[in-house]
Write an enzyme that holds these catalytic residues in place. Structure first.
Site, short mmCIF file in Angstrom:
data_model
loop_
_atom_site.label_atom_id
_atom_site.label_comp_id
_atom_site.label_asym_id
_atom_site.label_seq_id
_atom_site.Cartn_x
_atom_site.Cartn_y
_atom_site.Cartn_z
N LYS A 1 0.43 -1.39 0.16
CA LYS A 1 0.13 -0.06 0.50
C LYS A 1 0.59 0.30 -0.03
O LYS A 1 0.63 1.95 -0.66
CB LYS A 1 -0.66 0.00 1.39
CG LYS A 1 -2.04 -0.87 0.98
CD LYS A 1 -3.05 -0.32 0.17
CE LYS A 1 -4.38 -2.23 0.56
NZ LYS A 1 -4.36 -3.42 1.14
N GLU B 1 -10.00 5.46 3.07
CA GLU B 1 -10.57 4.65 3.54
C GLU B 1 -10.00 3.14 3.74
O GLU B 1 -9.08 3.33 3.16
CB GLU B 1 -11.69 4.10 1.88
CG GLU B 1 -10.80 3.38 1.37
CD GLU B 1 -9.94 3.75 0.34
OE1 GLU B 1 -10.18 4.90 0.17
OE2 GLU B 1 -9.53 3.06 0.25
N SER C 1 1.86 -9.94 -0.83
CA SER C 1 1.19 -8.55 -0.48
C SER C 1 1.87 -7.79 0.95
O SER C 1 1.67 -6.60 0.84
CB SER C 1 -0.13 -8.53 -1.03
OG SER C 1 -0.95 -8.79 -0.39
C1 LIG Z 1 -5.16 -4.31 1.04
C2 LIG Z 1 -3.89 -4.96 0.91
C3 LIG Z 1 -4.94 -6.61 0.37
C4 LIG Z 1 -5.93 -6.46 -1.05
O1 LIG Z 1 -5.25 -5.04 -1.84
P1 LIG Z 1 -5.60 -5.27 -3.29
O2 LIG Z 1 -5.44 -3.86 -3.85
O3 LIG Z 1 -6.05 -6.45 -4.32
O4 LIG Z 1 -4.03 -5.28 -3.22
C5 LIG Z 1 -3.88 -7.13 -0.47
N1 LIG Z 1 -2.87 -7.52 0.34
C6 LIG Z 1 -2.42 -6.75 1.75
C7 LIG Z 1 -1.07 -7.03 2.26
C8 LIG Z 1 -3.06 -6.20 2.31
O5 LIG Z 1 -3.30 -4.84 2.74
#
Ligand SMILES: *Cc1c(COP(=O)(O)O)cnc(C)c1O
Length: 399
Positions: free
Chosen positions: A95, A117, A383
């Site tokens: 993020k 948000e 992620s």
């Molecule tokens: C917010 C988040 C997601 C989901 O958001 P995407 O926009 O689909 O990437 C996935 N993994 C993590 C660790 C997140 O914080």
């Protein structure tokens, strides 16, 4: 072949085929236009690019490593598995890539107040972080349900100086927080920039968030070339709104790599407790965009469920709807239970505790790996890290 030669999305109206666009109240048309123009000015500006590069490197810790997962590779004994380590970014998820880009945009636009948000709290934390760093006031909308299940991230935001505004409408999760943030933006447009946290909302957000996140794929491309001398055969990423997925997919579109997005099947796609939007949704208009949407027969947005707050969203970025229809990427879903099992597997085999969102991508390996061969390569986008989810994981595993 260069990926972007025949892939120029969105068009000048912000459409990805029939998806995307700008379905917003009149008052937002001018600010969205201004945002788009400023964005195009900035990406052609050398000092902006240098500043963003420097922040990514010195503040966020980029490039994130591409880790060869030898334990997991041995476990499946099929294709080689590499992990793109967005869990090692400052604040623990991808993020921050977008938040840093957008705070520079906000500065250029002369905005004094930032709103956002958040679902899992990761985007709220990333936004609160960049606001602290750049001295801007920060207000984060968050559903009451999420506030409860992500209390540690709520405290992080407060510690960083942000105000967390609880949202008690609807299912009290991400979609409702987003509605409130849009309401705030319409009311306070003159001094406020809205940092949207995924590739969703009206144009130009899906485009600019994608472009800020595509640093993930650009790095991975260079790293896998260096490690293996070629591109991977598969890239797997989880899909909530779709920003980490498009971030790693985008530089590989049209390069022959199979792109796989994994959604949250919650308690199962035959129950009504899931958020497998691309698997089971149909076209609708939601939060400023046309996209796949989970909705009932009357077109009312469905209540959704996932064990991971970051995937708990009934819509999806419009570009993913386009990638699905054009069969440029494939989308599948895995359940809460499968994600929990994958969390334990990655922890045991690699010493990496993933976010529950990322664990959905790992979980899909159970289906993918048997179909691969030893001379193939898979990259999974991790992620984020699992610290924020430890209580949920602990309760689910019954430790
Ligand atoms: C917010 C988040 C997601 C989901 O958001 P995407 O926009 O689909 O990437 C996935 N993994 C993590 C660790 C997140 O914080």
């Amino acid at each position: 072949m260069s990926a972007l030669i025949d892939y120029t999305q969105p068009d000048i109206n912000g459409k990805f085929g029939k998806y995307g666009g700008k379905f917003v109240p009149e008052t937002l048309i001018t600010p969205l236009k201004e945002l788009e123009e400023t964005y195009f000015q900035l990406i052609n500006d050398k000092s902006f690019n240098e500043e963003l590069d420097r922040l990514n490197k010195e503040y966020s810790g980029r490039p994130t490593p591409l880790t060869f997962a030898d334990g997991l590779t041995k476990y499946y004994n099929k294709a080689k598995i590499y992990l793109k380590r967005e869990d090692l970014c400052h604040t623990g998820a991808h993020k921050i890539n977008n938040a840093l880009g957008q705070i520079l945009l906000a500065k250029k636009l002369g905005k004094k107040r930032i709103i956002a948000e958040t679902g899992a709290g990761q985007h709220g934390v990333a936004t609160a972080t960049v606001c602290a760093k750049f001295g801007l006031k920060c207000f984060v909308y968050m559903g009451e349900v999420d506030i409860e299940r992500q209390s540690l991230n709520v405290f992080r935001m407060k510690l960083l100086g942000a105000e967390v505004i609880p949202v008690s409408s609807g299912s009290r999760t991400l979609k409702d927080a987003t509605n409130e943030a849009i309401r705030d933006w319409v009311t306070n447009i003159s001094d406020t920039h809205y940092i949207i946290g995924s590739v969703v909302g009206p144009h130009p957000y899906p485009m600019l968030v994608r472009n800020f996140q595509s640093i993930i794929g650009l790095e991975a491309k260079e790293q896998i070339q260096k490690a293996e001398g070629r591109f991977p055969d598969y890239i797997v990423a989880c899909v909530g709104g779709g920003s980490n997925a498009i971030g790693i997919f985008y530089p590989f579109i049209n390069s022959g790599v199979k792109l796989i997005g994994v959604e949250a099947a919650g308690l199962g796609i035959t129950t009504n407790k899931h958020c497998a939007t691309l698997t089971l949704g149909r076209e609708g208009i939601f939060q400023g965009m046309k996209t796949y949407l989970l909705q009932n027969d009357e077109g009312q947005v469905s209540e959704v469920h996932s064990i991971s707050a970051g995937l708990d969203y009934p819509g999806v970025g419009p570009e993913h709807s386009f990638l699905k229809d054009e069969i440029i990427a494939d989308f599948y879903s895995v359940t809460d239970d499968e994600a929990i099992k994958a969390t334990e597997l990655l922890s045991r085999k690699e010493g990496i505790i993933p976010a529950l969102e990322s664990a959905h991508a790992i979980a899909y390996l159970e289906y993918l790996m048997p179909k691969t061969s030893n001379d193939e390569i898979v990259i999974v986008n991790v992620s984020g890290r699992g610290d924020k989810d430890l209580n949920t994981i602990k309760n689910s595993l019954g430790y």
